[in-house]
Design a protein around this motif. Structure first.
Motif, mmCIF file in Angstrom:
data_model
loop_
_atom_site.group_PDB
_atom_site.id
_atom_site.type_symbol
_atom_site.label_atom_id
_atom_site.label_comp_id
_atom_site.label_asym_id
_atom_site.label_seq_id
_atom_site.Cartn_x
_atom_site.Cartn_y
_atom_site.Cartn_z
ATOM 1 N N UNK A 3 39.869 46.378 19.793
ATOM 2 C CA UNK A 3 39.272 45.669 20.535
ATOM 3 C C UNK A 3 40.139 44.682 21.251
ATOM 4 N N UNK A 4 40.571 43.882 19.959
ATOM 5 C CA UNK A 4 41.453 42.724 20.360
ATOM 6 C C UNK A 4 42.148 42.164 19.081
ATOM 7 N N UNK A 5 42.878 41.501 19.122
ATOM 8 C CA UNK A 5 43.798 40.875 18.264
ATOM 9 C C UNK A 5 44.102 39.239 18.520
ATOM 10 N N UNK A 6 43.942 38.602 17.504
ATOM 11 C CA UNK A 6 44.112 37.076 17.695
ATOM 12 C C UNK A 6 44.684 36.409 16.503
ATOM 13 N N UNK A 7 45.462 35.445 16.843
ATOM 14 C CA UNK A 7 46.158 34.680 15.679
ATOM 15 C C UNK A 7 46.229 33.204 16.008
ATOM 16 N N UNK A 8 46.263 32.263 14.799
ATOM 17 C CA UNK A 8 46.177 30.742 15.206
ATOM 18 C C UNK A 8 46.912 30.266 13.908
ATOM 19 N N UNK A 9 47.811 29.170 14.329
ATOM 20 C CA UNK A 9 48.286 28.145 13.220
ATOM 21 C C UNK A 9 47.812 26.899 13.696
ATOM 22 N N UNK A 10 47.370 26.122 12.585
ATOM 23 C CA UNK A 10 47.008 24.933 12.438
ATOM 24 C C UNK A 10 47.726 24.036 11.823
ATOM 25 N N UNK A 11 47.948 22.821 12.148
ATOM 26 C CA UNK A 11 48.816 21.812 11.643
ATOM 27 C C UNK A 11 47.854 20.772 10.748
ATOM 28 N N UNK A 12 47.851 21.261 9.526
ATOM 29 C CA UNK A 12 47.115 20.251 8.462
ATOM 30 C C UNK A 12 46.982 18.904 8.742
ATOM 31 N N UNK A 13 48.152 18.239 9.315
ATOM 32 C CA UNK A 13 48.281 16.855 9.486
ATOM 33 C C UNK A 13 47.052 16.348 10.545
ATOM 34 N N UNK A 14 47.226 17.290 11.707
ATOM 35 C CA UNK A 14 46.171 17.178 12.839
ATOM 36 C C UNK A 14 44.949 17.013 12.287
ATOM 37 N N UNK A 15 44.316 17.806 11.544
ATOM 38 C CA UNK A 15 43.154 17.950 10.913
ATOM 39 C C UNK A 15 42.925 16.715 9.977
ATOM 40 N N UNK A 16 43.852 16.423 9.178
ATOM 41 C CA UNK A 16 43.658 15.141 8.391
ATOM 42 C C UNK A 16 43.418 13.872 9.362
ATOM 43 N N UNK A 17 44.124 13.934 10.396
ATOM 44 C CA UNK A 17 44.061 12.697 11.459
ATOM 45 C C UNK A 17 42.577 12.650 11.933
ATOM 46 N N UNK A 18 42.230 13.870 12.450
ATOM 47 C CA UNK A 18 40.838 13.752 12.887
ATOM 48 C C UNK A 18 39.586 13.665 12.094
ATOM 49 N N UNK A 19 39.911 14.206 10.770
ATOM 50 C CA UNK A 19 38.950 13.608 9.723
ATOM 51 C C UNK A 19 38.747 12.198 9.599
ATOM 52 N N UNK A 20 40.213 11.575 9.586
ATOM 53 C CA UNK A 20 40.080 10.008 9.277
ATOM 54 C C UNK A 20 39.198 9.258 10.465
ATOM 55 N N UNK A 21 39.697 9.868 11.872
ATOM 56 C CA UNK A 21 39.158 9.301 13.077
ATOM 57 C C UNK A 21 37.443 9.507 13.196
ATOM 58 N N UNK A 22 36.931 10.903 12.772
ATOM 59 C CA UNK A 22 35.461 11.190 13.208
ATOM 60 C C UNK A 22 34.851 11.355 11.724
ATOM 61 N N UNK A 23 35.396 11.516 10.622
ATOM 62 C CA UNK A 23 34.669 11.522 9.343
ATOM 63 C C UNK A 23 33.966 12.921 9.393
ATOM 64 N N UNK A 24 32.697 12.930 8.975
ATOM 65 C CA UNK A 24 31.946 14.130 8.556
ATOM 66 C C UNK A 24 31.708 14.839 9.674
ATOM 67 N N UNK A 25 31.556 14.055 10.963
ATOM 68 C CA UNK A 25 31.009 14.646 12.268
ATOM 69 C C UNK A 25 32.012 15.822 12.732
ATOM 70 N N UNK A 26 33.326 15.606 12.327
ATOM 71 C CA UNK A 26 34.367 16.686 12.617
ATOM 72 C C UNK A 26 33.797 18.159 11.903
ATOM 73 N N UNK A 27 33.900 18.008 10.592
ATOM 74 C CA UNK A 27 33.089 18.980 9.750
ATOM 75 C C UNK A 27 31.583 19.576 10.397
ATOM 76 N N UNK A 28 30.789 18.669 10.514
ATOM 77 C CA UNK A 28 29.590 19.172 11.221
ATOM 78 C C UNK A 28 29.527 19.902 12.613
ATOM 79 N N UNK A 29 30.749 19.525 13.300
ATOM 80 C CA UNK A 29 30.678 20.202 14.519
ATOM 81 C C UNK A 29 31.435 21.601 14.506
#
Length: 136
Positions: A3-29
């Motif tokens: 039906x479909x194929x998807x892929x993604x690559x994520x930079x951990x540094x970007x997630x780390x920076x978002x966690x530092x900015x938004x804290x647990x709210x990022x994970x809750x979202x």
């Protein structure tokens, strides 16, 4: 039938920076209820492991949204799609609410794989259709 194929690559540094900015709210979202429990346990024991868990789940949900052809549009939401592990350790897509109804109505089944290395998390999703008579 595929039906479909998807892929993604994520930079951990970007997630780390978002966690530092938004804290647990990022994970809750981004994470569903069961994923949040696992994330908190992993983060508590080893913060880097929690970061990698969050990044692989983010990446897998992005790949899944591409494979089903919706992107991040209803009924696809971050929290209605969970990436959990079977007892064997194999990752599995677990859906909830209107996303599960939409997915099941089309006779779909998803397969997901996750990887993380150094600064990146990557995911690949294949969605099969078991009811080829359905046409969108």
């Amino acid at each position: 039938m595929i039906y479909g194929i998807g892929n993604d690559i994520c930079d951990l540094r970007r997630i780390r920076a978002s966690l530092e900015r938004h804290g647990d709210r990022l994970a809750a979202k981004l994470l569903g209820d069961q994923e949040l429990v696992i994330w908190r346990q992993r983060r508590e024991r080893w913060p880097e492991r929690g970061l990698r868990y969050l990044a692989t789940r983010f990446s897998a949900k992005e790949a899944f949204s591409k494979a089903i052809g919706l992107g991040m549009r209803m009924p696809m939401t971050w929290r209605h799609c969970e990436i959990l592990n079977l007892p064997s350790g194999q990752p599995a897509v677990v859906l909830h609410g209107s996303l599960k109804e939409w997915f099941d109505a089309r006779g779909l089944r998803a397969h997901v794989t996750l990887s993380d290395e150094s600064d990146y998390a990557a995911s690949f999703v294949v969605v099969e259709q078991h009811n080829p008579r359905y046409t969108p």
